[in-house]
Scaffold this motif. Structure first.
Motif, PDB file in Angstrom:
ATOM      1  N   THR A   1       0.810  -1.221   0.000  1.00 28.19           N
ATOM      2  CA  THR A   1       0.000   0.000   0.000  1.00 28.19           C
ATOM      3  C   THR A   1       0.845   1.273   0.000  1.00 28.19           C
ATOM      4  N   SER A   2       2.154   1.136   0.142  1.00 27.28           N
ATOM      5  CA  SER A   2       3.033   2.310   0.223  1.00 27.28           C
ATOM      6  C   SER A   2       3.479   2.723  -1.171  1.00 27.28           C
ATOM      7  N   GLN A   3       3.549   4.027  -1.395  1.00 23.81           N
ATOM      8  CA  GLN A   3       4.044   4.527  -2.676  1.00 23.81           C
ATOM      9  C   GLN A   3       5.566   4.457  -2.769  1.00 23.81           C
ATOM     10  N   PHE A   4       6.235   4.156  -1.652  1.00 22.95           N
ATOM     11  CA  PHE A   4       7.695   4.030  -1.622  1.00 22.95           C
ATOM     12  C   PHE A   4       8.096   2.603  -1.245  1.00 22.95           C
ATOM     13  N   SER A   5       7.392   1.643  -1.802  1.00 17.16           N
ATOM     14  CA  SER A   5       7.698   0.240  -1.508  1.00 17.16           C
ATOM     15  C   SER A   5       9.135  -0.109  -1.877  1.00 17.16           C
TER      16      SER A   5
ATOM     17  N   ASP B   1       3.326   5.032   7.427  1.00 20.37           N
ATOM     18  CA  ASP B   1       2.930   6.328   6.866  1.00 20.37           C
ATOM     19  C   ASP B   1       3.912   7.432   7.263  1.00 20.37           C
TER      20      ASP B   1
ATOM     21  N   ASP C   1       6.938   7.019   5.136  1.00 20.12           N
ATOM     22  CA  ASP C   1       6.691   7.504   3.775  1.00 20.12           C
ATOM     23  C   ASP C   1       6.821   9.021   3.697  1.00 20.12           C
TER      24      ASP C   1
END
Length: 851
Positions: free
Chosen positions: A274-278, A503, A506
């Motif tokens: 779910t993270s944009q910085f996986s 979060d 992130d």
């Protein structure tokens, strides 16, 4: 021990200057001659003079020479052992059957999966029943007969294999690790998976270009014996894994590391979905950087912070530091435990154990092994109460590194690690408190030295390194990395809290990315002539460090009190500075009189890229014809062309011609446009109606005349895209050069009927990589070249250049050169109209390179 370690290190570093067995024998002979000469001189002094001080000095020199010889011989012997296992260079790729285990994290591209395969069994035989395999293939026989397959290579209930000769079969059976690519994969792979494959293999063969990555050296250090692609693939029986390991004589515990890392990576990928910085989280926690985008990798590299995304000394050191503090704090809470065993010792043992576990979980790569070795020596010193100086610890670390991985001196990561350790050990003083000034000074020295090494190795000096690391190192060390570990721990305990911490992480990563981008906009990395400035900076650092280590005097006292005495350490320092300045001058020879015209044909495989360098009295001009191959997976424009331009100090490109829109010629125009100012851009004939179309354009740069042309746009509407290629004719001092793109017979006939006079040239770049659909008899006769150059890949699947084309050029007595054999080819022309060739494989040849 310190001087012995340094001489052994210099002996190992001599691998860089060995081109083959002859040069190795000459170097060993010179050193042995010095040893024998010193021994005879010592014997003469003992008999005649009995001068104790001179005798001791000569004996010490003899011991140092022997240390140099031992380092050189041990490293070269290890390299030769690896090269003997490497698959030999053949005239064609070989079909081979392999059984092995995926021993690296597979890398997934748009239409390809690549990984390393650790081989348990290999066989290559011709038209042979599986029950009658030759010697050495019994392991494959056992695997195949151990369990039926749902699908395989079966013909009348018999498995069959193919390979040419017994010699090749013997070479295949020695393979240990190969790099495999699977095009159009049918399902995902993971570490630890057992596979039975039919692959096409060839020796690790690099594209040899100036200022480009040398894959042959990388394969030697990494232990890659061959490369290939999958023809057939199937899961192998797991029940035979231990049996295969016993037959191979390998240990089984190392194979569990792959599955550990695979499980950790799978858990992290699901956790960070779910993270944009996986990709950033995977890189920070496990050092897995394959998922980072090219823009993120460029951002980290040019800011000098790429090291924070690798499991290196920083990560291992932080795990050691945190665990030591936590274990010491916990153990001191109990008086009875402290009486049984001292808290500092327990803290060291726990910290080292945690560092080992983290290194194993991250894949146990070479940087992690080097960091563990340094930490292990530090822990051993404290546990055994040994009073070692920092220089002694560093020397012992260097000796052990060279003993266990002597080929590491050929790896850029080794030099970065050793430089960082040397700076840290030189600045850390036992029993002295570490204040803000110490950390700032240490960070400045690390940034300067690592930036200089990055400029020498990678061709870019990160000006923003100090400021970027001043923010990123504390952030990663004390915030992001602990957060990653907490998220992994809390993922199965409290999912809500783990999500909250994720979060927060992130947000910090987003802030860091934006700050790095702004910093780079203000302090961009230096690319042009970066290595020259780097050598000069290293000279300054070396001289300053030598003065600081000699005596802690200020500059005025040093100049007034020591200028006459000239002690030995000052001689060594000054000599070192002069040597480094000389290296800087040799890297950028301002006195060299370069030829007036240099044409570089890059070794771009099944692509084409040509750089034209024209030297004028007041300024140099540069032009490009085609940009190599580029797609979503491979970008030769960034890998080969841009580094070469930066290495030559190019700031502006006078003209750029793209012959046609095929991926192996158009490359990545945006990369060139972003890095350089392009004055004239000639597009393919498909855009001939524009002002920059290439139906016919003429321009002149001093004495260099250029003409871009193609077949008639009215007559060639029915021609293929290859036949609509844009040709380029250069003329300098009466010598003509013709770049022909990918034209085929139809375009050749059309050009012969309309522009035959424009085709005559002394040097011809063979059309369409030497395809049999090009280079007709009449075309070769019209051009009538003295030299013909083919840009083609080694053992390419198209068979270029075709044998019939080679025979045609030989029939006209044309000298034919192929980049697959020569590497980058440089044609030099001066006012005397003489053509001179430089083959990069000959000019820059090392013992690990193919001829």
């Amino acid at each position: 021990m310190r001087l012995v370690a340094m001489m052994g290190f210099l002996g190992s570093c001599s691998l860089w200057f060995i081109s083959g067995l002859d040069s190795f024998a000459r170097l060993v002979g010179c050193v042995l001659g010095c040893v024998v000469g010193l021994f005879l001189l010592q014997a003469w002094l003992v008999i005649k003079c009995q001068h104790c001080q001179s005798i001791a000095m000569i004996a010490r020199c003899r011991h140092l020479s022997l240390a140099f010889l031992c380092g050189l011989s041990w490293s070269y012997w290890q390299a030769q052992q690896q090269l003997q296992i490497r698959m030999p260079k053949l005239t064609e790729a070989v079909s081979v059957y392999l059984i092995g285990e995926v021993c690296s994290i597979p890398k997934y591209d748009a239409d390809r999966t690549s990984w390393r395969l650790c081989i348990d069994a290999a066989s290559a035989v011709q038209n042979c029943d599986v029950n009658h395999l030759p010697s050495g293939a019994h392991q494959v026989n056992r695997m195949l007969n151990s369990q039926p397959f749902t699908r395989g290579w079966q013909h009348q209930s018999r498995y069959r294999f193919t390979v040419p000769t017994v010699a090749i079969s013997s070479a295949v059976e020695r393979l240990r690790q190969v790099h495999i690519s699977w095009y159009q994969p049918q399902y995902k792979l993971h570490q630890g998976m057992r596979l039975l494959l039919k692959v096409k293999l060839k020796t690790p063969y690099a594209k040899r270009n100036l200022a480009a990555f040398d894959y042959e050296r990388f394969a030697l250090v990494a232990g890659i014996d061959a490369t290939g692609y999958v023809e057939e693939l199937q899961l192998a029986p797991l029940a035979e894994k231990n049996a295969a390991n016993r037959l191979q004589g390998t240990t089984s515990w190392l194979s569990h590391l792959d599955s550990w890392q695979a499980r950790a990576l799978t858990q992290m990928q699901s956790l960070y979905s779910t993270s944009q910085f996986s990709a950033w989280h995977q890189a920070l926690a496990l050092g897995y950087r394959a998922e980072l985008s090219s823009s993120d990798q460029s951002l980290l590299r040019e800011s000098g912070t790429a090291h924070i995304m690798a499991i290196s000394g920083l990560h291992i050191g932080l795990i050691f530091f945190f665990t030591q503090r936590l274990a010491s704090f916990t153990w001191r809470r109990s008086a009875s435990l402290c009486l049984r065993w001292p808290a500092p010792h327990i803290a060291l043992v726990c910290a080292f154990t945690a560092s080992v576990v983290f290194a194993l979980l991250s894949g146990f790569e070479l940087p992690a092994q080097r960091a563990l070795l340094a930490i292990g020596l530090f822990s051993l010193q404290r546990l055994c109460l040994i009073n070692w100086q920092n220089s002694q610890i560093f020397a012992l670390t260097l000796l052990l590194l060279l003993l266990f991985e002597p080929l590491a001196v050929l790896s850029p990561g080794f030099w970065l690690t050793i430089t960082a350790l040397a700076i840290i050990y030189s600045q850390v003083q036992p029993g002295k408190a570490f204040g803000i000034g110490f950390w700032l000074r240490l960070q400045f020295l690390l940034s300067a030295a690592m930036g200089a090494l990055a400029a020498i190795i990678f061709g870019a000096f990160p000006l923003a390194s100090f400021c970027a690391n001043l923010w990123m190192v504390p952030l990663v060390s004390f915030v992001l990395l602990p957060l990653e570990l907490l998220v992994l721990i809390l993922a199965n305990l409290c999912e809500a809290l783990a999500s909250l911490l994720l979060d927060f992480s992130d947000g910090l990563i987003l802030l860091s990315r934006e700050w790095l981008a702004k910093l780079l906009a203000f302090l961009p990395a230096i690319h042009s002539q970066a290595s020259g400035w780097a050598w000069l900076l290293l000279a300054v650092l070396w001289g300053a460090g030598s003065i600081q280590m000699a005596q802690r005097l200020n500059w005025l006292e040093f100049i007034l009190e020591r200028i006459k005495s000239c002690p030995r350490w000052r001689k060594v320092s000054l000599l070192s500075v002069l040597i480094l300045i000389l290296c800087s001058a040799l890297t950028n020879p301002w006195w060299a009189s370069a030829p007036q015209l240099n044409i570089y044909t890059l070794d771009s495989g099944q692509g084409l890229s040509i750089l034209v360098h024209y030297q004028q009295p007041h300024r140099d001009s540069y032009g490009l014809y085609d940009l190599g191959y580029a797609d979503s997976n491979i970008n030769q424009t960034d890998q080969l062309i841009v580094p070469l331009l930066h290495h030559l100090g190019v700031k502006k490109i006078d003209w750029l011609v793209v012959s046609h829109n095929d991926a192996d010629h158009r490359g990545d125009v945006n990369s060139v446009m972003a890095a350089f100012q392009v004055q004239r851009f000639v597009r393919p004939k498909a855009q001939a109606l524009s002002s920059q179309g290439c139906y016919e354009q003429r321009w002149q740069i001093d004495q260099l005349q250029l003409m871009a042309f193609s077949s008639d746009p009215v007559r060639s509407k029915s021609l293929s895209a290859n036949d609509q290629s844009c040709l380029l004719l250069l003329e300098f001092n009466g010598v003509r050069f013709l770049f022909s793109g990918d034209i085929e017979r139809a375009a050749e006939l059309e050009l012969l009927s309309n522009r035959a006079a424009d085709l005559a040239a002394d040097v011809l770049w063979v059309p369409h990589h030497g395809s049999q659909t090009s280079s007709s008899w009449s075309f070769i006769a019209a051009v009538n070249p003295k030299l013909a150059i083919v840009s083609s890949g080694f053992l390419n699947r198209f068979g270029h250049p075709h044998p019939s084309v080679i025979e045609r050029y030989r029939a006209f007595n044309v000298q034919l050169e192929t980049t697959a054999e020569t590497g980058m080819l440089q044609v030099q022309v001066d006012a005397s109209q003489a053509l001179r060739l430089q083959r990069f494989r000959e000019v820059d040849h090392h013992f690990w390179n193919h001829h």
